[in-house]
Enzyme design. Structure first.
Site, PDB file in Angstrom:
ATOM      1  CE  LYS A 170       2.928  -1.028  -0.448  1.00 27.61           C
ATOM      2  NZ  LYS A 170       2.092   0.179  -0.645  1.00 27.61           N
ATOM      3  CD  GLU A 224      -2.680   2.249  -4.437  1.00 25.76           C
ATOM      4  OE1 GLU A 224      -2.376   2.669  -3.297  1.00 25.76           O
ATOM      5  OE2 GLU A 224      -3.504   1.333  -4.625  1.00 25.76           O
ATOM      6  CD  GLU A 249      -0.386   5.945  -0.934  1.00 27.25           C
ATOM      7  OE1 GLU A 249       0.481   5.885  -0.039  1.00 27.25           O
ATOM      8  OE2 GLU A 249      -0.790   4.945  -1.570  1.00 27.25           O
ATOM      9  CG  ASP A 272      -5.034   7.746   4.510  1.00 33.54           C
ATOM     10  OD1 ASP A 272      -5.587   8.050   5.592  1.00 33.54           O
ATOM     11  OD2 ASP A 272      -4.225   6.816   4.399  1.00 33.54           O
ATOM     12  CG  HIS A 299      -3.969   4.958   1.175  1.00 32.97           C
ATOM     13  ND1 HIS A 299      -3.442   5.387   2.385  1.00 32.97           N
ATOM     14  CD2 HIS A 299      -3.057   4.107   0.657  1.00 32.97           C
ATOM     15  CE1 HIS A 299      -2.263   4.826   2.575  1.00 32.97           C
ATOM     16  NE2 HIS A 299      -1.999   4.046   1.542  1.00 32.97           N
ATOM     17  CD  GLU A 333      -4.585   0.179   1.267  1.00 36.42           C
ATOM     18  OE1 GLU A 333      -3.384  -0.116   1.081  1.00 36.42           O
ATOM     19  OE2 GLU A 333      -5.028   1.338   1.135  1.00 36.42           O
TER      20      GLU A 333
END
Length: 389
Positions: A170, A224, A249, A272, A299, A333
């Site tokens: 992140k 991302e 996502e 997702d 995701h 992921e």
């Protein structure tokens, strides 16, 4: 004359796990809890399927209750029409939000139930099982209350020790912190490892350009969610950064993905399953991405049920547009943040192995839900149980 299989029962299991030390998250928001809602569907032929809905259980519960009432007694093999008809009739609700997340959990459970009735993995129904194992990246590097660089470096080192050669972190904090965190991830993964940077839409075009200028030499594998999905003009402006961009996502259904894919806002498309519309919509989104020559990398940030479902989708994903050599691998992921729900819901949790993960080959989504555990931990006041009369 054969009798058509129908849904006889829908039951939900809202789950919530409080996290220590104020939780963790992204530059946009830190979360004090991890949440999910599992959906159990039983059919008239005795098959049981499990799915998962993304989002706060208290918000999702009313939509699941409404959709469960409509589903019980209906044919268990009708999935696409169920979602598209609901979106069409309820167009004032839009094609995204908690009602679609609720539909996603039900859809996954319906696919799981049918595949279990046939005795095959869901991948067989999605086009065939093409992959038994895929590469995985450690989804980590979360923003904590302390934002301590030493703790961050230790976390990166722990993923390298697990055998990961790819990590997602992140960023979107300050340019200096973004540089510091990306450099620590690069040092842990090595020169040949993969470092994915995730802004979680915490930027404007100007701020993401400034951040990327500080980390470009560290070779981010992809960038991302640099912007919110609704900033379509901003996404088009960022095409000139000449780095792979990913997103999706926060999008729902084929309708939400249509324009971003057609306009090539993304290089990597990231639906997702627990919120985009389950297998039904993820399959449509995957085919849209293929039609526009884009990569798919779903995701996945839920429990072991969402993980297993995502792996089934990856198992049936063709290697096209790449051939026998070159190209980029399918990559899963693998969330490494503290989440008791992720492992708790499964009798045998999924585990990484030297930077890869085996795709379960049992019937349905290939895993066994620990029903005793989920019953013991669910939020009773927000559970749903609908049976055929």
């Amino acid at each position: 004359m054969s009798t058509r299989t129908v849904v006889t029962e829908v039951e939900t299991f809202p789950l919530e796990a409080h996290l220590p030390d104020g939780g963790y998250g992204a530059s946009k928001v830190r979360l004090p809890v991890r949440v999910a809602t599992l959906v159990k569907v039983t059919t008239s032929d005795g098959a049981v399927g499990w799915g998962e809905s993304f989002g706060p259980p208290r918000l999702i519960a009313p939509f699941l209750a409404d959709q469960a009432q409509a589903l019980v007694g209906q044919p268990a093999d009708i999935r696409e029409d169920r979602i598209l008809d609901r979106l069409s009739l309820g167009y004032h609700l839009t094609a995204g939000g908690p009602h679609v997340a609720a539909a996603s959990g039900i859809d996954i459970a319906l696919w799981d139930a049918q595949a279990r009735a046939f005795g095959v993995p869901v991948a067989h129904l999605l086009g065939g099982r093409l992959h038994d194992r895929v590469d995985a990246y450690a989804s980590s590097g979360y923003v904590t209350a302390t934002r301590d660089p030493g703790e961050f470096r230790d976390t990166m080192a722990s993923h390298a020790a697990e055998g990961f050669t790819a990590v997602k972190i992140k960023i979107g904090l300050t340019p200096d912190e973004d540089r510091q965190r990306t450099a620590a991830a690069r040092a842990a993964m090595g020169e040949d490892g993969l470092v994915i940077v995730d802004y979680n839409a915490n930027c404007t075009v100007a701020t993401v350009r400034r951040s990327l200028a500080r980390i470009r030499d560290l070779d981010p594998y992809w960038v991302e969610e640099p912007l919110p999905p609704e900033d379509s003009a901003g996404w088009r402006e960022l095409r000139d950064v000449h780095l792979p961009l990913s997103g999706g996502e926060a999008l729902y259904t084929r309708y939400g993905f249509r324009d971003p894919i057609a306009e090539h806002r993304f290089d990597i498309v990231q639906p997702d399953l627990a919120k985009c519309g389950g297998f039904t919509e993820a399959q449509a989104i995957r085919q849209l991405a293929a039609a526009f020559n884009l990569r798919l990398s779903p995701h996945c940030w839920g429990t072991g049920v969402a993980q297993a479902a995502t792996l089934q989708l990856l198992s049936a994903t063709p290697r096209a547009p790449f051939g026998m050599a070159g190209g980029e691998p399918l990559i899963f992921e693998f969330d490494r943040g503290d989440n008791p729900l992720r492992e708790g819901v499964l009798a045998t949790p999924l585990t990484p192995e030297n930077g890869t993960v085996a795709i379960p080959d049992g019937p349905g989504i290939g895993v066994t839900v620990d029903e005793e555990w989920v019953r013991a931990h669910r939020l009773e006041d927000h559970s749903v149980l609908v049976r055929a009369r």
